[in-house]
Design a protein around this motif. Structure first.
Motif, mmCIF file in Angstrom:
data_model
loop_
_atom_site.group_PDB
_atom_site.id
_atom_site.type_symbol
_atom_site.label_atom_id
_atom_site.label_comp_id
_atom_site.label_asym_id
_atom_site.label_seq_id
_atom_site.Cartn_x
_atom_site.Cartn_y
_atom_site.Cartn_z
ATOM 1 N N VAL A 188 0.847 -1.191 0.000
ATOM 2 C CA VAL A 188 0.000 0.000 0.000
ATOM 3 C C VAL A 188 0.881 1.239 0.000
ATOM 4 C CG1 VAL A 188 -1.720 1.248 1.329
ATOM 5 C CG2 VAL A 188 -1.828 -1.237 1.193
ATOM 6 N N SER A 189 0.518 2.180 -0.856
ATOM 7 C CA SER A 189 1.278 3.425 -0.951
ATOM 8 C C SER A 189 0.859 4.366 0.181
ATOM 9 C CB SER A 189 0.998 4.089 -2.299
ATOM 10 O OG SER A 189 -0.376 4.413 -2.380
ATOM 11 N N PRO A 190 1.648 5.413 0.426
ATOM 12 C CA PRO A 190 1.207 6.419 1.413
ATOM 13 C C PRO A 190 -0.143 7.013 1.056
ATOM 14 C CG PRO A 190 3.524 6.697 0.925
ATOM 15 C CD PRO A 190 3.028 5.648 -0.002
ATOM 16 N N ARG A 191 -0.414 7.138 -0.244
ATOM 17 C CA ARG A 191 -1.729 7.650 -0.631
ATOM 18 C C ARG A 191 -2.826 6.699 -0.153
ATOM 19 N NH1 ARG A 191 -2.760 8.506 -6.872
ATOM 20 N NH2 ARG A 191 -0.978 9.863 -6.659
ATOM 21 N N GLY A 192 -2.517 5.429 -0.147
ATOM 22 C CA GLY A 192 -3.479 4.465 0.375
ATOM 23 C C GLY A 192 -3.730 4.672 1.857
ATOM 24 N N GLY A 193 -2.654 4.958 2.601
ATOM 25 C CA GLY A 193 -2.813 5.237 4.034
ATOM 26 C C GLY A 193 -3.648 6.482 4.266
ATOM 27 N N GLN A 194 -3.410 7.508 3.427
ATOM 28 C CA GLN A 194 -4.221 8.724 3.546
ATOM 29 C C GLN A 194 -5.688 8.419 3.280
ATOM 30 O OE1 GLN A 194 -2.271 11.040 0.564
ATOM 31 N NE2 GLN A 194 -0.789 11.951 1.998
ATOM 32 N N ALA A 195 -5.924 7.633 2.255
ATOM 33 C CA ALA A 195 -7.312 7.289 1.922
ATOM 34 C C ALA A 195 -7.962 6.511 3.057
ATOM 35 C CB ALA A 195 -7.345 6.474 0.634
ATOM 36 N N LEU A 196 -7.197 5.611 3.658
ATOM 37 C CA LEU A 196 -7.750 4.811 4.753
ATOM 38 C C LEU A 196 -8.152 5.700 5.932
ATOM 39 C CD1 LEU A 196 -8.326 2.109 6.122
ATOM 40 C CD2 LEU A 196 -5.922 1.994 6.763
ATOM 41 N N LEU A 197 -7.274 6.615 6.280
ATOM 42 C CA LEU A 197 -7.562 7.467 7.434
ATOM 43 C C LEU A 197 -8.712 8.438 7.127
ATOM 44 C CD1 LEU A 197 -6.392 7.407 10.170
ATOM 45 C CD2 LEU A 197 -4.703 9.095 9.503
ATOM 46 N N LEU A 198 -8.693 8.984 5.919
ATOM 47 C CA LEU A 198 -9.761 9.911 5.541
ATOM 48 C C LEU A 198 -11.107 9.190 5.488
ATOM 49 C CD1 LEU A 198 -9.626 12.892 4.953
ATOM 50 C CD2 LEU A 198 -9.501 12.383 2.507
ATOM 51 N N ALA A 199 -11.095 7.995 4.955
ATOM 52 C CA ALA A 199 -12.341 7.218 4.901
ATOM 53 C C ALA A 199 -12.829 6.894 6.304
ATOM 54 C CB ALA A 199 -12.103 5.927 4.117
ATOM 55 N N ALA A 200 -11.881 6.606 7.199
ATOM 56 C CA ALA A 200 -12.275 6.329 8.586
ATOM 57 C C ALA A 200 -12.891 7.562 9.229
ATOM 58 C CB ALA A 200 -11.054 5.857 9.374
ATOM 59 N N LYS A 201 -12.355 8.710 8.919
ATOM 60 C CA LYS A 201 -12.952 9.943 9.452
ATOM 61 C C LYS A 201 -14.378 10.115 8.934
ATOM 62 C CE LYS A 201 -8.775 12.753 10.076
ATOM 63 N NZ LYS A 201 -8.168 14.050 9.772
ATOM 64 N N ALA A 202 -14.538 9.912 7.639
ATOM 65 C CA ALA A 202 -15.882 10.062 7.069
ATOM 66 C C ALA A 202 -16.842 9.026 7.653
ATOM 67 C CB ALA A 202 -15.793 9.909 5.549
ATOM 68 N N HIS A 203 -16.326 7.842 7.880
ATOM 69 C CA HIS A 203 -17.179 6.794 8.443
ATOM 70 C C HIS A 203 -17.586 7.146 9.863
ATOM 71 C CE1 HIS A 203 -18.252 2.837 10.127
ATOM 72 N NE2 HIS A 203 -18.661 2.586 8.900
ATOM 73 N N ALA A 204 -16.648 7.713 10.620
ATOM 74 C CA ALA A 204 -16.985 8.122 11.991
ATOM 75 C C ALA A 204 -18.078 9.177 11.974
ATOM 76 C CB ALA A 204 -15.737 8.638 12.693
ATOM 77 N N LEU A 205 -17.950 10.112 11.060
ATOM 78 C CA LEU A 205 -18.957 11.170 10.964
ATOM 79 C C LEU A 205 -20.310 10.587 10.542
ATOM 80 C CD1 LEU A 205 -18.250 14.031 11.636
ATOM 81 C CD2 LEU A 205 -18.111 14.563 9.213
ATOM 82 N N LEU A 206 -20.245 9.664 9.613
ATOM 83 C CA LEU A 206 -21.475 9.017 9.161
ATOM 84 C C LEU A 206 -22.123 8.241 10.306
ATOM 85 C CD1 LEU A 206 -22.910 8.734 6.406
ATOM 86 C CD2 LEU A 206 -21.710 6.581 6.088
ATOM 87 N N ASP A 207 -21.308 7.809 11.220
ATOM 88 C CA ASP A 207 -21.798 7.044 12.361
ATOM 89 C C ASP A 207 -22.156 7.955 13.538
ATOM 90 O OD1 ASP A 207 -22.483 4.507 13.105
ATOM 91 O OD2 ASP A 207 -20.615 4.111 14.157
ATOM 92 N N GLY A 208 -22.005 9.273 13.345
ATOM 93 C CA GLY A 208 -22.368 10.221 14.396
ATOM 94 C C GLY A 208 -21.318 10.380 15.465
ATOM 95 N N ARG A 209 -20.091 10.023 15.192
ATOM 96 C CA ARG A 209 -19.021 10.198 16.163
ATOM 97 C C ARG A 209 -18.016 11.215 15.642
ATOM 98 N NH1 ARG A 209 -16.307 6.091 15.723
ATOM 99 N NH2 ARG A 209 -17.605 4.824 14.359
#
Lengths: 463, 335
Positions: B264-285
């Motif tokens: 996985v490239s660093p861009r992949g790590g960025q995508a993972l973390l950003l997606a996790a942030k969006a998922h947290a928001l979608l989950d109301g956290r």
């Protein structure tokens, strides 16, 4: 300050965690101590020794490292807010709310504010009893209980002889085969003194083994059954070692440097020969006292420390050496028995070990003769015969011989070891020139034969 | 012109989150039985990325994208990629027009100029045409006749590809496939879901999804996502995990070193973390949790880690390896 409410909210949980941690630490340390005590008691039970003292020593041996490990571990894992928050999150399923809020105490816009507000609201719902319920360190307590059971077993389990004693006591034959502890200790002290005098490690080891044997002889249990075997082994070692001492002493007295060198080379004596000039102890007596108990076929307890077996009777005072000049058991004097057939030579003294030189010797009658008192005339040999006990392989006869008359003129203070002859030092054969220099010089000046003789290649010209 | 509210306005935060939840509910009503796919597309949208959707024909990919555009109030555009499609057909071209009696040139935007672009069967177009699309995805601009033209905001490309019919296709190269934020795999529905789909789509009335948010809401949510904080141990876990997929690192898992061609490239790590942030928001956290990372691991990284020939020959599945590695690093993060 936004951090403080979170820290205050975590305070009850931190107190509970501290209490849990202290309880766990204490249980862990106690478990370590109990384990050490159990191990010590078990060792004392199986190897012999003072069981309470061994248990205490074992406990202390493990307590120290256990305390040290706990202290270092706690020092490396402090109980800070983040640790407590992570604990709460993992127990309550709060999904990194608290740790994130603690790490972002300010800023973050509306999301940051919402995050801290969310964390505070969760902390208000914190139920310490549910999040971190009090629990005993079950694993450590189980371990402690197990160690306590082992300790109780090892401390109170009757030793095998006790059980036999309760059932009827040690068999009289077995008890008779066991030498008295005091006699063994006396002998051990004597051997130890000689070991210290001559710096002989073998003698020191024998003395220590004799002391251990004496300690075990005090025990009133069945484990003494093997004492006779152990004593026999020790006696053999003692005889071998005393033979070496004897050989050395004889060599020194005869002023034979080569024999002394050979005796020194044979045994690991102190090279400075400390104490050699002093009067040597009576090795024969020392060995005989040990040997008296070693008779697996007919165990005979001694009458007392260093005493004579009751079945052995001193018939006469020591022999006059002059009357034994022609005796076969003396060196270079082998021949027919001097006592008109009454005596029988069992073995020559110079072919035996130090202890054997006393035991093998001059018999007074045929080996297959009656076991009664010897038919021995004082005027025939003027020897002292100790009639031993009849055995399958013959009769044991002890002979005591006085030292030769010339020995009485021996003055230990005048005796001196001859000067050591220093050998010439071996010549130094190493070449001080380093190897790389050799190689460089050989490559430069001396072409190899292969190079010089190889066809088609011009010889290397000299520089 | 829409007036965008200030995102620091506290009352709007809860409203925005509510709209996000409404959008998810509306999508789920139309796209039956694909909750995970719906969630992943919403995360892509909120995180500001593009998605590559892979699935067999007839699984509702086009319906899903069109419904997403409807729910989010975005201008929808569709491009059917074919081998003879040219870049100008996608981006638009400068044409000669007559205005006020004078001949002049004017840039006529292509179908790429939409807010939610469905690039159907992207792997059927030539690499040249694919590149024109990927430039727009990466740079948010299109250069025609030497003049850059900015894409509308928000701009999202949801490309689809058919995993079965590979003949006559141009496989996206790894460097280009890495630009997709998510790779969403649409699975075949279960029997119960199929029953619900048949019931819902073969009657007289078909379900329609109401609009739940506007483009401005999407933009505001995209800003909010980047404000979601991450705890240090979670961030470290992502770093360790991303590095743990590299085959050249000696201390990595033996299977990774044996079967992975590139990690996985660093861009992949960025995508993972950003997606996790969006998922947290979608989950109301408002904090990223390990669970958010877990939900984003596969769509964010499955197209960024390539197995080598030995791995494929041995039947190793990239998804399984990624999840297995993730569980190991996640457990150590919370230890």
């Amino acid at each position: 300050v936004p951090v403080l409410p979170l820290s205050r909210g975590l305070a009850p949980l931190r107190r509970r965690m501290l209490a849990l941690r202290r309880t766990s630490d204490a249980a862990w340390v106690i478990a370590a101590g109990a384990t050490g005590a159990a191990i010590g008691a078990l060792v004392a039970l199986t190897q012999g020794g003072d069981r309470p003292a061994a248990a205490l020593a074992g406990a202390l041996l493990l307590l120290g490292p256990a305390l040290l490990v706990r202290t270092v571990h706690r020092g490396l894992t402090p109980l800070d807010d983040l640790t407590v928050a992570r604990w709460a999150e993992s127990r309550a399923g709060w999904q990194e709310r608290l740790t994130t809020a603690l790490e972002h105490p300010t800023g973050g816009g509306p999301i940051g504010e919402a995050l801290r507000s969310d964390a505070r609201s969760h902390l208000e719902l914190l139920d310490v009893e549910r999040t971190a319920p009090w629990r005993w360190p079950v694993a450590s307590l189980t371990w402690i209980a197990g160690a306590a059971v082992v300790l109780a077993f090892a401390g109170t389990w009757p030793l095998p002889d006790r059980r036999e004693g309760a059932a009827g006591g040690v068999a009289p034959e077995a008890a008779a085969a066991i030498p008295p502890a005091a006699a063994l200790r006396d002998l051990a002290d004597e051997v130890a003194a000689e070991a210290a005098r001559t710096d002989d490690p073998e003698l020191s080891a024998i003395a220590a083994a004799l002391r251990a044997l004496a300690d075990r002889a005090t025990l009133d249990d069945a484990r003494r059954d093997d004492l006779a075997t152990l004593l026999a082994e020790l006696t053999q070692r003692l005889g071998t070692d005393l033979a070496a001492h004897d050989a050395l002493q004889r060599a020194l007295r005869s002023d034979d440097a080569s024999a002394a060198d050979a005796a020194l080379a044979e045994r690991d004596f102190d090279p400075n020969l400390r104490g050699v000039g002093a009067a040597a102890p009576d090795y024969d007596d020392m060995f005989r006292r040990a040997e008296l108990w070693v008779d697996d076929e007919d165990p005979e307890p001694p009458s007392g420390p260093g005493g004579t077996p009751s079945s052995t009777e001193i018939v006469r005072p020591p022999l006059d050496p002059e009357s034994l000049q022609g005796a076969d058991f003396l060196p270079a004097a082998e021949g027919p028995a001097p006592s008109g057939g009454l005596a029988e030579i069992i073995g020559a003294a110079d072919q035996s070990q130090a202890g054997d030189s006393v035991l093998a010797g001059h018999g007074s009658q045929a080996l297959d003769g009656p076991a009664s008192a010897p038919e021995f005339a004082e005027s025939d040999t003027e020897a002292v015969l100790l009639v031993g006990i009849e055995r399958d392989r013959g009769r044991r006869i002890d002979v005591e011989l006085p030292p030769p008359a010339e020995w009485e003129a021996y003055d230990p203070t005048r005796f001196g070891v001859g000067e050591w002859r220093s050998r010439p030092e071996s010549p130094v054969s190493s070449d001080p020139t380093p190897l790389p220099h050799h190689l460089a010089a050989s490559r430069y000046f001396l072409p190899t034969q292969a190079t010089a003789a190889s066809p088609g290649r011009p010889p290397r010209s000299a520089p | 012109m829409t007036t965008e509210p200030a995102i620091t306005d506290p009352p709007r935060l809860e409203d925005d989150l509510q709209r996000l939840r409404d959008a998810r509910s509306a999508l789920a009503r139309v796209v039956v039985g694909q909750e995970d796919v719906v969630e992943q597309l919403l995360v892509t949208l909120v995180a500001g990325g593009h998605a590559l959707i892979e699935g067999a024909p007839g699984l509702g990919k086009t319906l899903l994208v069109r419904t997403l555009a409807d729910v989010c109030g975005l201008a929808f555009s569709r491009i059917q990629f074919t081998p003879d499609l040219m870049p100008a057909d996608v981006t638009g071209a400068v044409t000669l027009v007559h205005e006020s009696g004078r001949a002049t040139t004017r840039f006529v935007p292509g179908p790429l100029f939409g807010q939610l672009v469905l690039a159907d069967e992207i792997n059927r177009a030539t690499p040249k045409t694919q590149s024109s699309l990927l430039e727009a995805m990466q740079e948010q601009t299109v250069t025609v006749a030497g003049r850059p033209h900015a894409m509308p905001r928000p701009f999202h490309v949801l490309a689809t590809q058919n995993p079965f019919e590979m003949e006559g296709t141009y496989q996206l190269p790894e460097a280009q496939i890495d630009r997709f934020f998510f790779k969403v795999v649409v699975q075949y529905p279960s029997e119960a879901v199929l029953d619900a789909i048949f019931d819902q789509t073969t009657g007289a009335a078909t379900a329609r999804a109401p609009q739940a948010m506007t483009a401005a809401d999407v933009l505001r949510l995209q800003s909010l996502v980047r404000d979601v904080p991450v705890a240090s141990h979670v961030r470290r876990a992502v770093a360790r995990y991303v590095r743990g997929t590299l085959p050249d690192v000696q201390e990595n898992d033996a299977r990774v070193r044996r079967y992975v061609r590139f990690g996985v490239s660093p861009r992949g790590g960025q995508a993972l973390l950003l997606a996790a942030k969006a998922h947290a928001l979608l989950d109301g956290r408002f904090a990223v949790a390990i669970e958010d990372l877990r939900s984003a691991v596969l769509p964010a990284l499955r197209h960024r880690m390539q197995l080598n020939f030995e791995g494929m020959a041995d039947g190793v599945v990239a998804d399984g390896l990624l999840l297995e590695l993730f569980e190991r690093y996640a457990a150590s993060a919370r230890a």
